[in-house]
Design a protein around this motif. Structure first.
Motif, PDB file in Angstrom:
ATOM      1  N   TYR A  45       0.854  -1.296   0.041  1.00 41.70           N
ATOM      2  CA  TYR A  45       0.087  -0.110  -0.025  1.00 41.70           C
ATOM      3  C   TYR A  45       0.889   1.309  -0.042  1.00 41.70           C
ATOM      4  O   TYR A  45       0.523   2.204  -0.752  1.00 41.70           O
ATOM      5  CB  TYR A  45      -0.865   0.104   1.222  1.00 41.70           C
ATOM      6  CG  TYR A  45      -1.788   1.152   1.255  1.00 41.70           C
ATOM      7  CD1 TYR A  45      -2.718   1.419   0.417  1.00 41.70           C
ATOM      8  CD2 TYR A  45      -1.520   2.185   2.164  1.00 41.70           C
ATOM      9  CE1 TYR A  45      -3.496   2.778   0.377  1.00 41.70           C
ATOM     10  CE2 TYR A  45      -2.369   3.360   2.446  1.00 41.70           C
ATOM     11  CZ  TYR A  45      -3.291   3.776   1.481  1.00 41.70           C
ATOM     12  OH  TYR A  45      -4.203   4.651   1.570  1.00 41.70           O
ATOM     13  N   SER A  52       0.535   7.215  -6.634  1.00 38.60           N
ATOM     14  CA  SER A  52      -1.005   7.388  -6.930  1.00 38.60           C
ATOM     15  C   SER A  52      -1.665   7.915  -5.680  1.00 38.60           C
ATOM     16  O   SER A  52      -0.862   8.403  -4.670  1.00 38.60           O
ATOM     17  CB  SER A  52      -1.670   6.179  -7.465  1.00 38.60           C
ATOM     18  OG  SER A  52      -1.608   5.167  -6.267  1.00 38.60           O
ATOM     19  N   ASP A  53      -2.902   8.289  -6.096  1.00 31.12           N
ATOM     20  CA  ASP A  53      -3.437   8.851  -4.902  1.00 31.12           C
ATOM     21  C   ASP A  53      -4.241   7.657  -4.019  1.00 31.12           C
ATOM     22  O   ASP A  53      -4.259   6.292  -4.340  1.00 31.12           O
ATOM     23  CB  ASP A  53      -4.858   9.702  -5.437  1.00 31.12           C
ATOM     24  CG  ASP A  53      -5.840   8.793  -6.302  1.00 31.12           C
ATOM     25  OD1 ASP A  53      -6.373   7.909  -5.799  1.00 31.12           O
ATOM     26  OD2 ASP A  53      -5.898   9.271  -7.367  1.00 31.12           O
ATOM     27  N   HIS A  54      -4.741   8.039  -2.875  1.00 28.40           N
ATOM     28  CA  HIS A  54      -5.198   6.905  -2.134  1.00 28.40           C
ATOM     29  C   HIS A  54      -6.356   6.169  -2.189  1.00 28.40           C
ATOM     30  O   HIS A  54      -6.348   4.746  -2.093  1.00 28.40           O
ATOM     31  CB  HIS A  54      -5.443   7.499  -0.513  1.00 28.40           C
ATOM     32  CG  HIS A  54      -6.685   8.261  -0.211  1.00 28.40           C
ATOM     33  ND1 HIS A  54      -6.953   9.374  -0.691  1.00 28.40           N
ATOM     34  CD2 HIS A  54      -7.712   7.789   0.305  1.00 28.40           C
ATOM     35  CE1 HIS A  54      -8.224   9.891  -0.343  1.00 28.40           C
ATOM     36  NE2 HIS A  54      -8.665   8.678   0.119  1.00 28.40           N
ATOM     37  N   HIS A  55      -7.083   6.586  -3.112  1.00 30.97           N
ATOM     38  CA  HIS A  55      -8.257   5.878  -3.575  1.00 30.97           C
ATOM     39  C   HIS A  55      -7.780   4.979  -4.571  1.00 30.97           C
ATOM     40  O   HIS A  55      -8.038   3.635  -4.546  1.00 30.97           O
ATOM     41  CB  HIS A  55      -9.280   6.816  -4.351  1.00 30.97           C
ATOM     42  CG  HIS A  55     -10.076   7.686  -3.486  1.00 30.97           C
ATOM     43  ND1 HIS A  55     -10.717   7.353  -2.433  1.00 30.97           N
ATOM     44  CD2 HIS A  55      -9.928   9.004  -3.348  1.00 30.97           C
ATOM     45  CE1 HIS A  55     -11.338   8.316  -1.712  1.00 30.97           C
ATOM     46  NE2 HIS A  55     -10.882   9.371  -2.182  1.00 30.97           N
ATOM     47  N   LEU A  56      -6.992   5.209  -5.505  1.00 32.00           N
ATOM     48  CA  LEU A  56      -6.408   4.248  -6.641  1.00 32.00           C
ATOM     49  C   LEU A  56      -5.476   3.315  -5.959  1.00 32.00           C
ATOM     50  O   LEU A  56      -5.594   2.037  -6.284  1.00 32.00           O
ATOM     51  CB  LEU A  56      -5.614   5.083  -7.656  1.00 32.00           C
ATOM     52  CG  LEU A  56      -5.049   4.415  -8.644  1.00 32.00           C
ATOM     53  CD1 LEU A  56      -6.171   3.297  -9.452  1.00 32.00           C
ATOM     54  CD2 LEU A  56      -4.369   5.144  -9.888  1.00 32.00           C
ATOM     55  N   GLU A  58      -5.895   1.955  -2.785  1.00 27.11           N
ATOM     56  CA  GLU A  58      -6.703   1.151  -2.138  1.00 27.11           C
ATOM     57  C   GLU A  58      -7.199   0.114  -3.278  1.00 27.11           C
ATOM     58  O   GLU A  58      -7.162  -1.058  -3.018  1.00 27.11           O
ATOM     59  CB  GLU A  58      -7.842   1.790  -1.245  1.00 27.11           C
ATOM     60  CG  GLU A  58      -7.148   2.460  -0.285  1.00 27.11           C
ATOM     61  CD  GLU A  58      -8.267   3.522   0.553  1.00 27.11           C
ATOM     62  OE1 GLU A  58      -9.295   3.409  -0.107  1.00 27.11           O
ATOM     63  OE2 GLU A  58      -8.257   3.905   1.685  1.00 27.11           O
ATOM     64  N   ASP A  59      -7.719   0.550  -4.423  1.00 21.87           N
ATOM     65  CA  ASP A  59      -8.415  -0.061  -5.410  1.00 21.87           C
ATOM     66  C   ASP A  59      -7.451  -1.169  -5.950  1.00 21.87           C
ATOM     67  O   ASP A  59      -7.778  -2.381  -6.104  1.00 21.87           O
ATOM     68  CB  ASP A  59      -8.826   0.469  -6.440  1.00 21.87           C
ATOM     69  CG  ASP A  59     -10.128   1.323  -6.189  1.00 21.87           C
ATOM     70  OD1 ASP A  59     -10.726   1.165  -5.061  1.00 21.87           O
ATOM     71  OD2 ASP A  59     -10.596   2.322  -6.754  1.00 21.87           O
ATOM     72  N   GLN A  62      -6.289  -4.074  -3.443  1.00 23.44           N
ATOM     73  CA  GLN A  62      -7.300  -4.969  -3.671  1.00 23.44           C
ATOM     74  C   GLN A  62      -7.478  -6.125  -4.720  1.00 23.44           C
ATOM     75  O   GLN A  62      -7.430  -7.182  -4.576  1.00 23.44           O
ATOM     76  CB  GLN A  62      -8.793  -4.302  -3.359  1.00 23.44           C
ATOM     77  CG  GLN A  62      -9.289  -3.937  -2.129  1.00 23.44           C
ATOM     78  CD  GLN A  62     -10.598  -3.220  -2.112  1.00 23.44           C
ATOM     79  OE1 GLN A  62     -11.446  -3.514  -3.164  1.00 23.44           O
ATOM     80  NE2 GLN A  62     -10.918  -2.583  -1.101  1.00 23.44           N
ATOM     81  N   GLN A 100      -7.135   4.410 -17.198  1.00 19.45           N
ATOM     82  CA  GLN A 100      -7.568   5.717 -16.688  1.00 19.45           C
ATOM     83  C   GLN A 100      -7.046   6.852 -17.419  1.00 19.45           C
ATOM     84  O   GLN A 100      -7.318   7.870 -17.299  1.00 19.45           O
ATOM     85  CB  GLN A 100      -7.571   5.886 -15.352  1.00 19.45           C
ATOM     86  CG  GLN A 100      -8.393   5.139 -14.453  1.00 19.45           C
ATOM     87  CD  GLN A 100      -8.233   5.434 -12.830  1.00 19.45           C
ATOM     88  OE1 GLN A 100      -7.386   6.188 -12.495  1.00 19.45           O
ATOM     89  NE2 GLN A 100      -8.479   4.594 -12.187  1.00 19.45           N
TER      90      GLN A 100
END
Length: 190
Positions: A45, A52-56, A58-59, A62, A100
């Motif tokens: 992580y 990247s940013d935290h949303h990307l 995390e995705d 996963q 993206q």
């Protein structure tokens, strides 16, 4: 004279990431996978977050674990599970950035934004200056530095990224040089 193995010593000898992966692949027991996740989730992580940013991040994280689960049947014995997991994370991140249309080559620019912190906490200032300088590096230099901070050797980074040994050495050298200059310029502004 031989010494009997204590439970603690025996436990440390047998529980390696490679053993966990092999055990997970052969039994399908999720407890082995959970131990791998416990061991590598945070470092992976951290790497993804620096790229990247935290949303990307995390995705992608996963997705990395889903790929490990999906390949359970096909898992081969890996000599370095850490490298294998980071390779999956790197490739997944690049694929997602491309999907993206956020993937781009960056060049080092002399026009750098500097972090201005008014606090007197020297350690926090140094860490913030380092993190800000790190963000100004291009993707490949930042990646090489992060992998090195995660404990990978130049040879392992070369294997992870698919780039030759000398290229990685150059990226690390330029990254350190750029970080030193950026942090030095920040300190001179005070």
């Amino acid at each position: 004279m031989t010494f009997p193995l204590t439970f603690k010593t025996w436990f440390k000898l047998d529980i390696t990431p490679e053993w966990l992966l092999t055990s997970y692949a052969s039994t399908g027991d999720n407890s082995y996978l959970l131990k791998l996740v416990e061991q590598f989730n945070l470092p992976i992580y951290h790497y993804l977050l620096t790229q990247s940013d935290h949303h990307l991040a995390e995705d992608v994280l996963q997705t990395v674990w889903l790929k490990v689960i999906d390949t359970q049947v096909k898992l081969k014995k890996h000599s370095n599970v850490k490298s294998w997991l980071f390779t999956i994370a790197r490739n997944t991140l690049i694929d997602e950035l491309r999907r993206q249309q956020r993937w781009q080559w960056q060049t080092f620019d002399d026009q750098v934004l500097y972090y201005e912190d008014k606090s007197n906490e020297h350690q926090k200032d140094r860490l913030a200056a380092f993190n800000d300088a790190l963000l100004t590096l291009n993707f490949h230099q930042r990646e090489a530095i992060i992998f090195q901070q995660e404990g990978f050797s130049v040879e392992e980074i070369s294997h992870l990224t698919g780039d030759n040994f000398e290229t990685i050495k150059s990226r690390l050298r330029y990254a350190r040089h750029n970080l030193k200059n950026l942090i030095g310029q920040k300190n001179e502004r005070r």
